[in-house]
Write an enzyme that holds these catalytic residues in place. Structure first.
Site, PDB file in Angstrom:
ATOM      1  N   GLY A 209       0.834  -1.195   0.000  1.00  0.00           N
ATOM      2  CA  GLY A 209       0.000   0.000   0.000  1.00  0.00           C
ATOM      3  C   GLY A 209       0.868   1.244   0.000  1.00  0.00           C
ATOM      4  O   GLY A 209       1.941   1.277  -0.586  1.00  0.00           O
ATOM      5  N   GLU A 210       0.375   2.287   0.652  1.00  0.00           N
ATOM      6  CA  GLU A 210       1.068   3.575   0.767  1.00  0.00           C
ATOM      7  C   GLU A 210       1.155   4.329  -0.558  1.00  0.00           C
ATOM      8  O   GLU A 210       1.648   5.450  -0.592  1.00  0.00           O
ATOM      9  CB  GLU A 210       2.496   3.423   1.329  1.00  0.00           C
ATOM     10  CG  GLU A 210       2.593   2.780   2.682  1.00  0.00           C
ATOM     11  CD  GLU A 210       4.019   2.626   3.173  1.00  0.00           C
ATOM     12  OE1 GLU A 210       4.960   3.137   2.511  1.00  0.00           O
ATOM     13  OE2 GLU A 210       4.221   1.978   4.220  1.00  0.00           O
ATOM     14  N   GLY A 211       0.734   3.736  -1.675  1.00  0.00           N
ATOM     15  CA  GLY A 211       0.967   4.335  -2.978  1.00  0.00           C
ATOM     16  C   GLY A 211       2.264   3.890  -3.621  1.00  0.00           C
ATOM     17  O   GLY A 211       2.675   4.435  -4.648  1.00  0.00           O
TER      18      GLY A 211
END
Length: 338
Positions: free
Chosen positions: A304-306
């Protein structure tokens, strides 16, 4: 700046999405046909260049500024034992983002994207979706607006990420509620839950969908009942990007699930999105297929997190570099095919 005054204005914005500029797309296609290469030789790089041209309204589009935003929220459903980590890790990871110590910090620095972090009421987890709505209407509207407000006025390419312990559970619930199927079709190990944790996640998703799916009749209510603050904020940011004709690099399973309710209400919603990657989360490949998006990368990521979207930024840069800076056959005095 985009702002939704109420659920009706959110629905109205979703119903009236702008489309790409066809004249700019045609001009970009014509330029591609004149560049010193066989037609189609650069594969998806050519498609990306034309895609960017249409949304920017320019034959020669640019990527910069690239903006990355990480939204963070906490989830009441963690009380059901669906995560390998406790909820306080969300707060700790936000501090890590702000200190520059996370993977997304390293990757946005490497790809030349400016990064901001928006923490959404981390001291107030959402409701446990197995027992109640995730958010009130006011809370959901606030999250959508905080997402929309994060879009920079000068942004030309957006990527959004998330941090929220337990958030693969509401993401799976959104998929099951909108697309159908059992919880087993959509759940995965998230942050690394064991078999017992995976079973608890399946039970939680089934319970949440049984409780709310009858009332989750539109995008707003689906996000409100089954989502989370950071999930709604991502949806708000991606909708604001569409309204501003800003292309979006879509990250992993949770970011993809965030826009699923919007796609159900408007089947053209993903037209301004490129799937950056297919994550290792079990339901993501199935979800991308339902979204009609072919990912650029397959790297086995599940952070995640981009992070997956940040890794795809150089591909977009490469597409635009070749499109904008290669010589044409006439300029290079190279003979075109007969």
């Amino acid at each position: 700046m985009t702002r939704f005054a109420d659920p009706a204005s959110f629905a109205a914005a979703l119903a009236a999405l702008p489309e790409p500029d066809e004249a700019s797309r045609t001009a970009a296609l014509n330029r591609q046909a004149r560049l010193t290469k066989p037609t189609g030789a650069l594969g998806r790089l050519e498609d990306i260049a034309v895609f960017m041209a249409g949304w920017q309204g320019s034959e020669r589009p640019e990527a910069d500024p690239v903006q990355a935003v990480v939204f963070a929220g906490n989830h009441g459903v963690t009380a059901q034992g669906v995560s390998a980590y406790p909820p306080e890790v969300t707060v700790q990871m936000v501090a890590n983002f702000e200190a520059g110590g996370a993977a997304i910090n390293a990757l946005t620095a490497a790809c030349g994207a400016r990064l901001s972090v928006v923490a959404l009421d981390l001291d107030r987890p959402t409701g446990d979706i197995t027992r109640e709505a995730a958010m009130s209407a006011e809370e959901c509207l606030d999250a959508l607006n905080r997402g929309a407000a994060a879009l920079g006025a000068d942004t030309r390419l957006l990527l959004v990420g998330e941090m929220g312990i337990g958030n693969t559970t509401p993401a799976a619930a959104l998929c099951a509620a909108v697309l159908g199927g059992s919880a087993q079709d959509w759940i995965g190990r998230g942050t690394g839950v064991d078999d017992h944790g995976l079973s608890r996640k399946a039970v939680a998703v089934e319970a949440a969908v049984a409780l709310h799916s009858g009332a989750a009749t539109d995008a707003f209510e689906t996000l409100r009942l089954l989502g989370g603050r950071e999930i709604a904020a991502m949806a708000g940011a991606i909708l604001a990007a569409r309204l501003a004709r800003v292309p979006v690099l879509l990250d992993g399973f949770i970011a993809s699930a965030a826009i699923l309710p919007l796609l159900r209400d408007n089947p053209r919603f993903t037209d301004h999105c490129i799937a950056a990657h297919c994550s290792a989360e079990a339901g993501h490949v199935r979800l991308l297929d339902k979204l009609g998006l072919e990912p650029l990368l397959h790297l086995g990521l599940r952070l995640g997190e981009g992070t997956g979207a940040a890794l795809a930024v150089p591909i977009v840069r490469g597409a635009l570099a070749t499109h904008n800076h290669m010589a044409t056959f006439d300029e290079a005095a190279v003979t075109d095919k007969a």
